[in-house]
Design an enzyme around this catalytic site. Structure first.
Site, short mmCIF file in Angstrom:
data_model
loop_
_atom_site.label_atom_id
_atom_site.label_comp_id
_atom_site.label_asym_id
_atom_site.label_seq_id
_atom_site.Cartn_x
_atom_site.Cartn_y
_atom_site.Cartn_z
N GLY A 1 0.83 -1.20 0.00
CA GLY A 1 0.00 0.00 0.00
C GLY A 1 0.87 1.25 0.00
N SER A 2 0.33 2.31 0.57
CA SER A 2 1.05 3.59 0.53
C SER A 2 2.17 3.62 1.56
CB SER A 2 0.08 4.72 0.81
OG SER A 2 -0.40 4.59 2.14
N GLY B 1 2.55 2.20 5.46
CA GLY B 1 3.74 1.49 5.94
C GLY B 1 4.34 2.12 7.19
N GLU C 1 5.72 -3.39 0.98
CA GLU C 1 5.81 -3.05 -0.45
C GLU C 1 4.98 -1.79 -0.62
OE1 GLU C 1 5.51 -2.41 -3.88
OE2 GLU C 1 4.19 -4.13 -4.23
N CYS D 1 2.08 0.35 -8.61
CA CYS D 1 3.16 0.90 -7.78
C CYS D 1 4.41 1.07 -8.62
CB CYS D 1 3.40 0.03 -6.55
SG CYS D 1 3.76 -1.65 -6.97
C1 UN1 Z 1 1.81 -3.33 -7.73
O1 UN1 Z 1 1.49 -2.38 -8.44
O2 UN1 Z 1 1.56 -3.33 -6.50
O3 UN1 Z 1 5.62 -5.10 -11.98
C2 UN1 Z 1 2.44 -4.57 -8.25
C3 UN1 Z 1 4.41 -4.87 -12.13
C4 UN1 Z 1 3.44 -5.94 -11.68
C5 UN1 Z 1 3.19 -5.86 -10.23
C6 UN1 Z 1 2.80 -4.51 -9.72
N1 UN1 Z 1 3.98 -7.23 -12.03
O4 UN1 Z 1 3.99 -3.83 -12.62
#
Ligand code: UN1
Length: 502
Positions: free
Chosen positions: A235-236, A240, A257, A291
């Site tokens: 998440g954000s 975290g 993450e 992300c």
């Molecule tokens: C995410 O956005 O939390 O590498 C994961 C990527 C994807 C996973 C993204 N396989 O863009």
């Protein structure tokens, strides 16, 4: 058929009990149309404690099941996911707003991690280590860790669960999943698919894999429970900062993450056609809600006037709209807050001298759905909103002349998830990949920042949280290491030559 009916028919086909998604307090809106598609009953903090107790009991059994047999459960999960790929992929689209190929791609990512974890179930290797003492043997073993809590985000509503669940299960741990309140239906669907695998497996302990639907109170209860050995949270960075210290305080383990503010450097020798396509997918794909989305671009002055106008054209022509109705490449933002965040970042960018191309709401006739035209912002320098992640399709572009300064600028933000370089020059490539290059967990060459495949460790440094998931040796995060020294001699030599004769 309305999206609510569409969602119901998918859930019915998977055997999900309608009581789990009707008549409750958590309303789920599809970002595609803004219509309500479900109302789910929510779990409480007390339910969480009961789930942890069930998982603790399951752990005692599951940790004694041989790892390759545990792998068999995950292999069956991979088979069931193959069977139900279309249904789950469509559910991802309905719930998270992804275009169909990305919805299916997310399920493929789940299948891939299942294959990876199944193989891994015969490879949970420890080292043997040379000992200085005669007649001794030293080795390490990897043992199951305990209950794993998985907190996941809306944008990869099912893949991130599977990265964690597949590894955790193979490693001998029960899992408890708290999905985002914005993506509970794909979680119900995934659990129904897992249940099919569990039924075929036969004798897995009750409570091995559980789901908790709810808000921050449920997540918090997982985070604070001393019986949750590992909290894997996606998440954000803001989230975290709350989760990390709480888990650390009780000496639990975390895999974090968090956010990314992913940059690319475009060098004079870059293949600009390739760069254009890679950046377009990285920055506009998934409506900028990965992300790993490409958010910053440093373009060398020699190629700036060639590449940037072409990129602006791509931004102007990309089709935005409901991807379940027509062949659009950019779907909706998840909700109004996301759209407002994008508007604010764009006005902040203007205030520090940015020139905005694109942006603004795209009217699809659905009042409560938020479609935005992706925005490319030419920035005189890296400042203001360019320094922070905005979870929306905004790409900030600045010009550079000095390569070292470009690397420094790419590293000069809080997040450290993903990065890339476009160049045909081996010196620039290797410098970018070296210890003095990108400071991110992911550094790519002639590929954008997003779209990592299973096999590599996934995660990033600094404000991204430092966690690693999915491939490589990320499995070690789900196990505890025991170092064993065995004396098979008749003497008792002490290490370091210490003498202690009694
Ligand atoms: C995410 O956005 O939390 O590498 C994961 C990527 C994807 C996973 C993204 N396989 O863009």
């Amino acid at each position: 058929m309305t999206l609510a009916q569409d969602a119901k028919s998918i859930l019915d086909s998977l055997g999900v009990d309608p009581a789990l998604y009707t008549g409750g307090t958590l309303t789920k809106i599809s970002p595609m149309t803004g219509e309500e598609i479900a109302a789910l009953p929510e779990n409480t903090a007390e339910d969480t404690a009961a789930a942890v107790a069930r998982a603790r009991a399951a752990f005692k059994e599951w940790r004694m099941v041989p790892a390759p047999k545990r792998g068999e459960l995950v292999r069956l999960l991979g088979e069931e996911l193959r069977t139900h790929k279309e249904a789950l992929g469509r559910m991802v689209s309905i719930e998270a707003g992804k275009i169909p190929s990305e919805g299916l791609g997310e399920v493929q990512e789940m299948i891939d991690i299942c294959d990876f974890a199944t193989g891994l179930s015969r490879q949970l290797y420890g080292l043997t280590i040379a000992t200085e003492r005669p007649g001794h043997r030293m080795m390490e073993q990897w043992h199951p860790l305990g209950v794993v809590g998985i907190i996941s985000a809306f944008n990869f509503p099912v893949a991130v669960w599977s990265w964690n669940a597949a590894l955790a299960l193979v490693c001998g741990n029960p899992v408890i999943w708290k999905p985002s309140e914005k993506s509970p239906l794909t979680a119900l669907a995934s659990m129904a698919i897992l249940q099919k695998a569990l039924d075929r497996f036969g004798d897995a302990p009750e409570g091995l894999a559980q789901l908790l639907i709810g808000g921050a109170d449920v997540g918090n209860a997982l985070v604070e429970d001393p019986d949750v050995a590992l909290v894997s949270a996606t998440g954000s960075t803001r989230m975290g900062r709350i989760v990390g210290p709480k888990v650390a305080e009780r000496f639990g383990r975390c895999i974090l993450e968090l956010g990314g503010n992913n940059a690319g450097i475009v060098c004079p020798s870059a293949d600009l056609d390739m760069t254009l396509r890679a950046v377009a997918f990285g920055a506009m794909g998934t409506a900028g809600q990965r992300c790993t989305s490409q958010r910053r671009l440093f373009v060398h002055a020699d190629v700036y006037d060639d590449l940037v106008p072409r990129l602006v054209k791509a931004y102007e022509s990309v089709s935005v709209g409901n991807p379940l109705e027509a062949n659009h490449l950019v779907g909706p933002l998840i909700d109004k807050d996301a759209f407002d965040g994008m508007e604010k970042a764009l006005s902040d960018a203007k205030a520090v001298g940015g020139t905005v191309h694109g942006g603004g709401r795209v009217d699809t006739g659905a009042e409560s759905a938020y479609y935005a035209r992706p925005a490319l912002v030419e920035m005189p320098e890296q400042s203001g909103p360019m320094l922070h992640e905005t979870f929306a399709p905004i790409l900030y572009v600045t010009k550079y002349t000095d390569f070292d300064a470009a690397i420094e600028a790419q590293n000069a933000v809080g997040a450290g998830l993903s990065s890339c370089i476009f160049t045909l020059n081996v010196r620039e490539t290797e410098q970018f990949l070296s210890a003095a290059g990108s400071d991110c967990g992911i550094a790519n060459v002639n590929i954008g920042t997003s779209g990592a495949e299973i096999g590599g460790a996934f995660g990033g440094e600094k404000e991204t949280g430092g966690g690693r998931e999915s491939g490589s040796d990320a499995w070690k995060g789900y196990m505890r290491r025991a170092t064993n020294t065995v004396n098979y001699s008749s003497q008792l030599p002490l290490a370091q030559g210490v003498v202690f004769d009694i």
